[in-house]
Design an enzyme around this catalytic site. Structure first.
Site, PDB file in Angstrom:
ATOM      1  N   HIS A  12       0.780  -1.275   0.173  1.00  0.00           N
ATOM      2  CA  HIS A  12      -0.062   0.014   0.073  1.00  0.00           C
ATOM      3  C   HIS A  12       0.705   1.199  -0.185  1.00  0.00           C
ATOM      4  O   HIS A  12       0.310   2.367   0.087  1.00  0.00           O
ATOM      5  CB  HIS A  12      -0.968  -0.061   1.127  1.00  0.00           C
ATOM      6  CG  HIS A  12      -1.900  -0.942   1.322  1.00  0.00           C
ATOM      7  ND1 HIS A  12      -1.892  -2.431   1.792  1.00  0.00           N
ATOM      8  CD2 HIS A  12      -3.280  -0.994   0.669  1.00  0.00           C
ATOM      9  CE1 HIS A  12      -2.943  -3.057   1.357  1.00  0.00           C
ATOM     10  NE2 HIS A  12      -3.580  -2.059   1.063  1.00  0.00           N
ATOM     11  N   ASP A  71       9.735  -6.890   0.101  1.00  0.00           N
ATOM     12  CA  ASP A  71      10.175  -6.672   1.557  1.00  0.00           C
ATOM     13  C   ASP A  71      11.621  -6.075   1.717  1.00  0.00           C
ATOM     14  O   ASP A  71      12.508  -6.509   1.217  1.00  0.00           O
ATOM     15  CB  ASP A  71       9.929  -7.853   2.330  1.00  0.00           C
ATOM     16  CG  ASP A  71       9.885  -7.838   3.584  1.00  0.00           C
ATOM     17  OD1 ASP A  71       8.958  -7.096   4.332  1.00  0.00           O
ATOM     18  OD2 ASP A  71      10.703  -8.274   4.669  1.00  0.00           O
ATOM     19  N   LYS A 178      18.457   7.872  -7.269  1.00  0.00           N
ATOM     20  CA  LYS A 178      18.392   6.953  -6.432  1.00  0.00           C
ATOM     21  C   LYS A 178      17.679   5.611  -7.020  1.00  0.00           C
ATOM     22  O   LYS A 178      18.167   4.559  -6.550  1.00  0.00           O
ATOM     23  CB  LYS A 178      17.223   7.400  -5.546  1.00  0.00           C
ATOM     24  CG  LYS A 178      16.965   6.354  -4.375  1.00  0.00           C
ATOM     25  CD  LYS A 178      15.897   6.849  -3.355  1.00  0.00           C
ATOM     26  CE  LYS A 178      15.539   5.805  -2.521  1.00  0.00           C
ATOM     27  NZ  LYS A 178      14.193   5.857  -1.913  1.00  0.00           N
TER      28      LYS A 178
END
Length: 198
Positions: A12, A71, A178
């Site tokens: 999310h 993750d 980045k």
């Protein structure tokens, strides 16, 4: 595995969605799991890889689409790898500012030479919820923890993460730069190679 026209991202986090879509370009449409569910699965794994697989399977089950889960977190050497898989909820779910404040407090008095850290990213891609052969790609980004936040870009621990090769914090890097250097960029580069869309 053939490239997909679209997949669902098991997050999310709008920052992650934006970053991953930028890295994948126009080759794949990335949809958010928020389109299908507002409930996050319980992250019961003991590693980044376990949690990524768990989240990918859940997103595939809810959406019916191939699913990609990220993750990621921060592993600080002086803290034995903490906050690690608990990076996002390090300060009991109070958000980025609270997480950063807690990290600075815990590292108070620790000299620069002992503040080495790495951002870690584990990506898991499943074709369907019961895919017996998920694709797993990992990326590491080495740096050091600053004594105070610097920069306005990025999210999470970016303002505290010093990038030696750029002589600035991660939060001081333009998004495009980045997206070429980060742990997520490194893992995504490997994934794109595996999918033949590099």
């Amino acid at each position: 595995m053939m490239p997909f026209k679209e997949l669902v991202l098991a997050s999310h986090n709008a920052g992650k969605l934006k970053e991953l879509q930028a890295m994948l370009g126009d080759s794949v449409r990335v949809r958010s799991i928020a389109e299908f569910s507002t409930i996050e699965p319980e992250e019961t794994g003991l590693s980044f890889i376990e949690n990524a697989i768990l989240k990918a399977r859940n997103a595939a089950r809810l959406s019916g689409l191939p699913a990609l889960a990220d993750d990621s977190g921060l592993a600080v050497d002086a803290l034995g790898g903490a906050p690690g898989i608990y990076s996002a909820r390090y300060a009991d779910g109070q958000g980025d500012a609270a997480n950063n404040a807690k990290l600075l407090h815990v590292l108070q008095g620790v000299p620069d030479a002992e503040r080495d850290a790495q951002f870690v990213c584990a990506l898991a891609l499943v074709r369907h919820a019961d895919d017996p052969l998920p694709i797993i790609c990992e990326g590491l980004w080495h740096g050091r923890i600053l004594h105070a936040p610097r920069g306005e870009h990025g999210f999470g621990y970016d303002p505290l993460f010093w990038v030696p090769e750029c002589d600035c914090s991660s939060a001081e890097l333009p998004a495009a730069e980045k997206n070429q250097l980060s742990h997520r960029a490194r893992a995504m580069s490997l994934l794109k190679q595996r999918l033949g869309i590099a």
